[in-house]
Design a protein around this motif. Structure first.
Motif, mmCIF file in Angstrom:
data_model
loop_
_atom_site.group_PDB
_atom_site.id
_atom_site.type_symbol
_atom_site.label_atom_id
_atom_site.label_comp_id
_atom_site.label_asym_id
_atom_site.label_seq_id
_atom_site.Cartn_x
_atom_site.Cartn_y
_atom_site.Cartn_z
ATOM 1 N N UNK A 157 -36.232 -20.397 -34.162
ATOM 2 C CA UNK A 157 -35.697 -21.054 -32.973
ATOM 3 C C UNK A 157 -36.588 -20.784 -31.771
ATOM 4 N N UNK A 158 -36.900 -19.532 -31.536
ATOM 5 C CA UNK A 158 -37.702 -19.166 -30.368
ATOM 6 C C UNK A 158 -39.108 -19.751 -30.461
ATOM 7 N N UNK A 159 -39.752 -19.649 -31.624
ATOM 8 C CA UNK A 159 -41.111 -20.192 -31.741
ATOM 9 C C UNK A 159 -41.104 -21.713 -31.674
ATOM 10 N N UNK A 160 -40.055 -22.345 -32.177
ATOM 11 C CA UNK A 160 -39.955 -23.797 -32.103
ATOM 12 C C UNK A 160 -39.797 -24.296 -30.680
ATOM 13 N N UNK A 161 -38.936 -23.651 -29.914
ATOM 14 C CA UNK A 161 -38.761 -24.033 -28.513
ATOM 15 C C UNK A 161 -40.046 -23.750 -27.733
ATOM 16 N N UNK A 179 -32.898 -15.120 -26.406
ATOM 17 C CA UNK A 179 -32.048 -15.956 -27.254
ATOM 18 C C UNK A 179 -30.589 -15.538 -27.136
ATOM 19 N N UNK A 180 -30.337 -14.241 -26.952
ATOM 20 C CA UNK A 180 -28.946 -13.786 -26.899
ATOM 21 C C UNK A 180 -28.210 -14.303 -25.674
ATOM 22 N N UNK A 181 -28.926 -14.932 -24.730
ATOM 23 C CA UNK A 181 -28.233 -15.612 -23.631
ATOM 24 C C UNK A 181 -27.518 -16.867 -24.133
ATOM 25 N N UNK A 182 -27.975 -17.402 -25.276
ATOM 26 C CA UNK A 182 -27.390 -18.626 -25.837
ATOM 27 C C UNK A 182 -26.523 -18.353 -27.060
ATOM 28 N N UNK A 186 -27.094 -24.782 -27.228
ATOM 29 C CA UNK A 186 -28.173 -25.065 -26.293
ATOM 30 C C UNK A 186 -28.934 -23.776 -26.024
ATOM 31 N N UNK A 187 -30.266 -23.873 -26.082
ATOM 32 C CA UNK A 187 -31.130 -22.737 -25.767
ATOM 33 C C UNK A 187 -32.315 -23.252 -24.957
ATOM 34 N N UNK A 188 -32.535 -22.681 -23.801
ATOM 35 C CA UNK A 188 -33.665 -23.027 -22.929
ATOM 36 C C UNK A 188 -33.727 -24.546 -22.691
ATOM 37 N N UNK A 189 -32.563 -25.129 -22.427
ATOM 38 C CA UNK A 189 -32.440 -26.567 -22.147
ATOM 39 C C UNK A 189 -32.770 -27.462 -23.343
#
Length: 84
Positions: A16-20, A34-37, A63-66
């Motif tokens: 997820x993080x690398x994709x965003x 990520x733990x904010x989402x 939703x993560x980072x818009x």
């Protein structure tokens, strides 16, 4: 335009993080945690094998980072992460 990640790293939260980060053209460390989402530990638990040895099936979205993130999984395959 979305991006689908079927493989790349072993951990769903890393995909997820690398994709965003790839969509944003940013370093993954520049993104919000990520733990904010979503709770990464809870996310990993969803995909864990059950006590009977079976894999779960279903999907989750958040939703993560818009970006809209969808993770689909079934009994036989690795989770597929789609990011819009």
């Amino acid at each position: 335009m979305g991006q689908t990640l079927a493989v790349g790293t072993d951990e769903v939260h890393e995909r997820i993080v690398t994709g965003v980060a790839a969509l944003e053209g940013a370093d993954p460390m520049e993104l919000p945690p990520l733990f904010d989402a979503v709770d990464p530990d809870a996310l990993a638990a969803i995909f864990a094998t059950t006590e009977s040895g079976d894999r779960r099936s279903g999907h989750i979205g958040f939703t993560y980072a818009n970006h809209q993130v969808r993770v689909e999984f079934d009994e036989t395959e690795e989770p597929v992460v789609t990011i819009d």
